[in-house]
Design an enzyme around this catalytic site. Structure first.
Site, mmCIF file in Angstrom:
data_model
loop_
_atom_site.group_PDB
_atom_site.id
_atom_site.type_symbol
_atom_site.label_atom_id
_atom_site.label_comp_id
_atom_site.label_asym_id
_atom_site.label_seq_id
_atom_site.Cartn_x
_atom_site.Cartn_y
_atom_site.Cartn_z
ATOM 1 N N SER A 90 0.828 -1.202 0.000
ATOM 2 C CA SER A 90 0.000 0.000 0.000
ATOM 3 C C SER A 90 0.867 1.260 0.000
ATOM 4 O O SER A 90 1.492 1.594 -1.001
ATOM 5 C CB SER A 90 -0.960 -0.024 1.178
ATOM 6 N N HIS A 196 -8.520 0.640 1.670
ATOM 7 C CA HIS A 196 -8.683 -0.235 0.509
ATOM 8 C C HIS A 196 -10.100 -0.799 0.388
ATOM 9 O O HIS A 196 -10.294 -1.939 -0.034
ATOM 10 C CB HIS A 196 -7.614 -1.341 0.508
#
Length: 311
Positions: A90, A196
């Protein structure tokens, strides 16, 4: 050995991270660049004496700066390191994009600071929860998250996924997963948002607009996207980075891609902790694994590489 460089993501941060590197001029220059680019006291955030690292808008630029600073030292002291590619979990993708040359440091640090602010706002407007599932039964988990309104947000390795969503949805999913024995272990994560997932869609829209102004360059080494499981390229990097913030990550698949296409034989995790090294082990037990969390780790790695080169 052919290394995959793994950059830590949000959640790996620890108070005091990187402080033992500040005496190194290469590292300290990167931290100063991050300070000038963002206007934030990066060293104060690294120390986190007042809980600065609990805030998304602070942790993101600080963690990326620490990771890039360590990598720049590595470039200087170990220039012959053979690389299969880079990836990050990420947020760690931004450290990889800067390290690979796709983003210059100042531009990258400012972009990450803005991303962190967008996500902090979403966390405040849409409080969420996340939980890691160890050794999940994905068939059962998929059914349960559909029933409860949670989603799978991170596919970290064959042995771990993370679910996220509104707190009540995740709590309901946790209860059902435990009752159905759909995972060996369920670990609620200390986060304040549902990263997410669709609850980051406002961040996605803001980031897409922000990225219109960012210049990217061809990378010096492949950086594998968490979103597409392919190397970033100039044609799609802006679109993919905007999507990433509200889409599931596929770190385990990234490792498998480098294994298949890059001749990967070892991993080097840069940043606090050893979480990504654990994922690497769960993906391919044949990989040799190294990590650099602090100055002692760094010195040991450099010495081992130098001794190996002499042999």
């Amino acid at each position: 050995m052919k290394f995959g460089i793994l950059f830590a993501g949000q959640g790996a941060q620890k108070p005091g991270m990187g402080l033992d590197f500040l005496a190194d001029p290469t590292f300290s220059q990167v931290i100063e660049t991050a300070h000038q680019a963002t206007g934030l006291d990066i060293v104060k955030i690294m120390a986190s004496e007042n809980g600065e690292l609990d805030q998304t808008n602070y942790v993101q630029p600080a963690l990326v700066a620490v990771s890039v600073g360590i990598y720049k030292m590595l470039e200087r002291d170990c220039p012959n390191l053979s690389l299969a590619g880079m990836m990050g979990l990420s947020l760690g993708e931004y450290a990889a994009l800067i390290a690979s040359g796709m983003l210059d440091e100042a531009t990258g640090f400012k972009l990450v600071a803005d991303r962190g602010q967008y996500m902090q706002t979403d966390c405040e407007e849409f409080p969420g929860k996340m939980a890691a599932l160890v050794l999940p039964d994905l068939t059962k988990v998929s059914q349960i998250v559909r029933e409860t309104g949670a989603v799978v947000a991170n596919y970290n390795s064959p042995a771990q996924v993370v679910i996220g969503g509104r707190a009540e949805a995740v709590e309901a999913a946790i209860s059902k997963i435990r009752a159905a024995k759909a995972a060996k272990k369920v670990v609620p994560l200390h986060v304040r948002g549902a990263f997410h997932t669709r609850f980051m869609n406002n961040s996605k829209a803001k980031l897409a607009k922000r990225l219109e102004k960012v210049e990217f360059k061809n990378s010096l080494v492949p950086v594998i996207s968490n979103t597409t499981v392919k190397p970033f390229d100039l044609a799609s990097v802006k679109t993919v980075l905007a999507q990433q913030v509200a889409s599931p990550t596929h770190f385990g698949a990234d490792l498998a891609y480098l294994n298949e296409h890059g001749g990967l034989t070892a991993t080097l995790e840069i940043g606090p902790g050893k979480t990504l090294s654990t994922f690497a082990k769960q993906t391919n037990r044949q990989l040799k694994r190294f990590n650099i969390s602090n100055l002692a780790d760094y010195q040991a790695f450099i010495k081992e590489q130098a001794d190996g080169f002499k042999q």
